[in-house]
Write an enzyme that holds these catalytic residues in place. Structure first.
Site: not given
Length: 324
Positions: A162, A164, A224, A226, A252-255
Site C-alpha cells: 500500500n 504512498r 485492479r 474496477a 479504504g476499499a483495498g484495506d
C-alpha cells in the site's frame, strides 16, 4: 459464500501499523474527519467480520486520537497497551477525483512505542498483518520489520505494501525493503498501482506472479480496481470479478479487501498458528487451481471491498451486512 465470522478456526490476529484521521474536504456536508489508516482499516474490517483482533498503533492523546480509538473499540478492536502517547494524531487529507478515487496529503509521524512493541512480542499472535506507512517510514518501519521476523516462527504473516509515493524515496530505493517483507510473508496483497510504481516498465501481474513462485508467500493477490483482482499461487492463477455497485468513493476499499481475504483464510485455518496454517495454506494455494477455501476467501474479499465502495469513507461491512 461467506467464510468470515466464527468459522472453523477461532484464531485471532494482531495488526501492526498506523492509525490516522482521513480529512475529506468539501462536499455538501463540508469537511469531514473520518478515522482511517490502512492497518487500522484492516483491523476494523476484521473485527466487523467477527474475527478477534488486537491492534498495535500510535495515536496522540488528543481529540482526533480519541475519535479513532472510540471508532475502533466500538467495532470490537482491542488496542494494545502503549498505542497512545503524548503527541498529536496523524492526518491524511484526501482529494477525490471524478470517479471517487482518492489521493492523499499526509501530516504524520510514525513510530511504535516500546510498550506497544513489547505487547505484541509478549503475547504472540496467531496471525500478524502489517503494511503501508507502518512498514516503510522510519523509525517505526524498523520496529515493524523486527516484529514480523519474530512472529514468523509461531504465526502466519500478511503484508500489503500500500505504497504512498509522496512519503517515499525513488522506487529503486524502496524495492529491497518491500521485497524483504514479501519474502517474510505468507500472504501478500498489493494493488496494480503499487507494483506499477515500484517496478516501472514491468507488468504488475508478472511481478505478482514472480512473488508467488519465489521462496516467500504462498498466496499473492493483485487488486485492479474496477477490473477486480487476480490471485497467484505457486502454479495457479485465478481472477476475481469486482461486484458492480454504485461507488460513493474508494477510500479504504483495498484495506476492506484485505480484511475480507484474511477473515476467510483465518476461518478456514489457512492463516493462524504457523505449524498448522502455513502448510495448509501452501497445500491449498500450491496446486494448479485456487479452489475451495482460498477461492471463497477471495470472493468474500471482493464483496467486502465492493460494499465499502458503496459507502463514504473507510466503512467496511459487518458480517451480518455481508450475509444480507
Amino acid at each position: 459464500m461467506t467464510v468470515g465470522g466464527s468459522g472453523a478456526s477461532a484464531a485471532g490476529a494482531v495488526v501492526v501499523g498506523e492509525a490516522l484521521v482521513d480529512v475529506l474536504p468539501g462536499g455538501p456536508r463540508g469537511t469531514r474527519e473520518l478515522p482511517g489508516g490502512s492497518p487500522a482499516n484492516v483491523a476494523l474490517g476484521l473485527a466487523r467480520l467477527g474475527r478477534p483482533v488486537r491492534f498495535a498503533t500510535r495515536l496522540g492523546a488528543d481529540r482526533l486520537g480519541a475519535l479513532v480509538a472510540g471508532h475502533l473499540r466500538a467495532s470490537g478492536v482491542e488496542l494494545l497497551p502503549g498505542s497512545t502517547d503524548d503527541g498529536t494524531t496523524s492526518t491524511a487529507t484526501a482529494v477525490l477525483d471524478a470517479s471517487g478515487a482518492a489521493t492523499y496529503t499526509f501530516d504524520l509521524e510514525w513510530r511504535l512505542t516500546e510498550r506497544a512493541a513489547r505487547a505484541v512480542a509478549d503475547s504472540p499472535p496467531a496471525h500478524l498483518h502489517t503494511g503501508s506507512i507502518a512498514a516503510a517510514l522510519p523509525p517505526g518501519g524498523d520496529t515493524v520489520a523486527d516484529l514480523v521476523r519474530a512472529a514468523r516462527a509461531a504465526a502466519t504473516v500478511s503484508y500489503d505494501p500500500n505504497l504512498r509515493p509522496a512519503l517515499l524515496g525513488p522506487p529503486g530505493a524502496e524495492r529491497d525493503r518491500v521485497e524483504r517483507l514479501v519474502a517474510a510473508a505468507d500472504v501478500v496483497k498489493a494493488s496494480d498501482e503499487d507494483l506499477a510504481w515500484l517496478y516501472p516498465g514491468r507488468d504488475p501481474e508478472q511481478v505478482a506472479a514472480g512473488w508467488a513462485t519465489g521462496a516467500g508467500p504462498a498466496l499473492v493477490v493483485l487488486t485492479r480496481g474496477a477490473r477486480g483482482a487476480v490471485a497467484f499461487g505457486r502454479r495457479a492463477r485465478a481472477e476475481v470479478a469486482a461486484p458492480r455497485v454504485r461507488v460513493a468513493d474508494t477510500v479504504g476499499a483495498g484495506d476492506a479487501f484485505t480484511a475480507g481475504l484474511l477473515a476467510g483464510l483465518l476461518a478456514a485455518g489457512l492463516a493462524g498458528p504457523a505449524g498448522a496454517a502455513r502448510p495448509a495454506l501452501a497445500a491449498a494455494a500450491g496446486g494448479p487451481r485456487l479452489a475451495g477455501a482460498v477461492a471463497a476467501a477471495l470472493e468474500q474479499a471482493a464483496r467486502v471491498a465492493a460494499l465499502t465502495c458503496a459507502r463514504e469513507g473507510a466503512d467496511p461491512p459487518t458480517a451480518a451486512e455481508l450475509a444480507g
